[in-house]
Write a protein that holds these residues in place. Structure first.
Motif, PDB file in Angstrom:
ATOM      1  N   ARG A   1       0.622  -0.848  -0.427  1.00 14.53           N
ATOM      2  CA  ARG A   1       0.233  -0.224   0.386  1.00 14.53           C
ATOM      3  C   ARG A   1       0.402   1.125   0.134  1.00 14.53           C
ATOM      4  N   THR A   2       0.248   2.312  -0.347  1.00 12.21           N
ATOM      5  CA  THR A   2       1.834   3.525  -1.093  1.00 12.21           C
ATOM      6  C   THR A   2       0.845   4.216  -0.314  1.00 12.21           C
ATOM      7  N   VAL A   3       1.515   5.211   0.255  1.00 10.74           N
ATOM      8  CA  VAL A   3       1.871   6.573   0.697  1.00 10.74           C
ATOM      9  C   VAL A   3       2.003   7.988  -0.134  1.00 10.74           C
ATOM     10  N   TRP A   4       2.245   7.945  -1.440  1.00  8.76           N
ATOM     11  CA  TRP A   4       3.346   8.909  -1.325  1.00  8.76           C
ATOM     12  C   TRP A   4       2.557   8.626  -3.609  1.00  8.76           C
ATOM     13  N   GLY A   5       2.381  10.361  -4.695  1.00 12.96           N
ATOM     14  CA  GLY A   5       1.806   9.338  -5.171  1.00 12.96           C
ATOM     15  C   GLY A   5       2.280  10.952  -5.910  1.00 12.96           C
ATOM     16  N   ASP A   6       1.784  11.241  -7.550  1.00 10.08           N
ATOM     17  CA  ASP A   6       1.908  12.355  -8.065  1.00 10.08           C
ATOM     18  C   ASP A   6       1.363  13.500  -7.837  1.00 10.08           C
ATOM     19  N   LEU A   7       0.266  13.235  -7.237  1.00  8.29           N
ATOM     20  CA  LEU A   7      -0.281  14.478  -6.952  1.00  8.29           C
ATOM     21  C   LEU A   7      -0.210  15.202  -5.265  1.00  8.29           C
ATOM     22  N   LEU A   8       0.375  14.494  -4.708  1.00 10.65           N
ATOM     23  CA  LEU A   8       1.607  14.210  -3.636  1.00 10.65           C
ATOM     24  C   LEU A   8       3.092  15.417  -3.984  1.00 10.65           C
ATOM     25  N   THR A   9       3.507  14.625  -5.081  1.00  9.29           N
ATOM     26  CA  THR A   9       4.757  15.214  -6.203  1.00  9.29           C
ATOM     27  C   THR A   9       4.615  16.885  -6.161  1.00  9.29           C
ATOM     28  N   LEU A  10       3.262  17.136  -6.995  1.00  7.76           N
ATOM     29  CA  LEU A  10       3.087  17.937  -7.317  1.00  7.76           C
ATOM     30  C   LEU A  10       2.681  18.970  -6.772  1.00  7.76           C
TER      31      LEU A  10
END
Length: 219
Positions: free
Chosen positions: A86-95
């Motif tokens: 299960r992930t806790v970081w992706g493109d929206l957080l990065t942006l």
């Protein structure tokens, strides 16, 4: 912390910082198993810690809302107990992190949206990647509290240094002393490189500059 300390860490990278921490008998602060996913160069900045925990199936666990509170230049450190499903970081957080001039992110776990993160150039280290969202599978339980990542205690005030070799933490209590030792290590290695370029054997160059005699400076 002074900008000069951060500049020293950025100038010399994790290898020199690791050697400096060894000289201070504080060498077990590396984060093994985490690798660079995106970005380039050396990142050094104060940590901004967040911690997640698993929630029972069917219980609410909305996406964690913390990124707008991260100050420019900080490194987000996500304690997710090394979870790989299960992930806790992706493109929206990065942006959002890029917009806020956040220095980078370190995840004790996995991320997703790797192509978009790499395209952004945002510095990120994690244990790998996976597509499944952490929403309603994990929940945010702490922000700016002491956490454990890869077995290492990390607290607000500490500094995270990361590059292509991985990442490590410099405890707040030894920031200035670590910077001093980084300068010492870097000067010795630069002198050794000059001797090697001049044709001296490596052993001779190391002996001339006391490389193997660099002892532990106890706390």
């Amino acid at each position: 912390m002074s900008q000069d300390v951060l500049d020293v860490f950025r100038a010399h990278g994790t290898s020199a910082v690791s050697d400096a921490l060894d000289l201070l008998d504080r060498g077990e602060t590396g984060l093994p198993g985490l690798r660079r996913i995106s970005g380039e160069g050396v990142v050094a900045g104060p940590v901004f810690t967040v911690r997640y925990e698993t929630v029972a199936p069917g219980n609410p666990g909305p996406a964690g809302e913390f990124i707008d509170d991260v100050p420019p230049g900080a490194v987000v450190v996500v304690a997710n107990d090394g979870r790989t499903d299960r992930t806790v970081w992706g493109d929206l957080l990065t942006l959002t992190a890029v917009r806020g001039q956040v220095a980078g992110t370190v995840i004790d776990g996995v991320c997703r949206d790797v192509a978009a993160i790499r395209e952004s150039g945002y510095p990120l280290w994690s244990g790998g990647s996976y597509m499944k969202s952490g929403k309603h599978r994990v929940r945010l339980t702490a922000v700016q509290r002491s956490v454990r990542v890869c077995g290492v205690r990390i607290a607000p005030g500490d500094v995270l240094v990361g590059d292509d070799a991985g990442c490590l933490v410099v405890p707040a209590q030894v920031l200035d002393r670590t910077a001093e030792q980084v300068r010492r290590v870097a000067a010795a290695e630069q002198a050794i490189r000059a001797d090697i370029a001049a044709g001296l054997p490596l052993g001779t160059a190391r002996e001339r500059h006391g490389y193997n005699a660099l002892g532990l400076v106890r706390r």
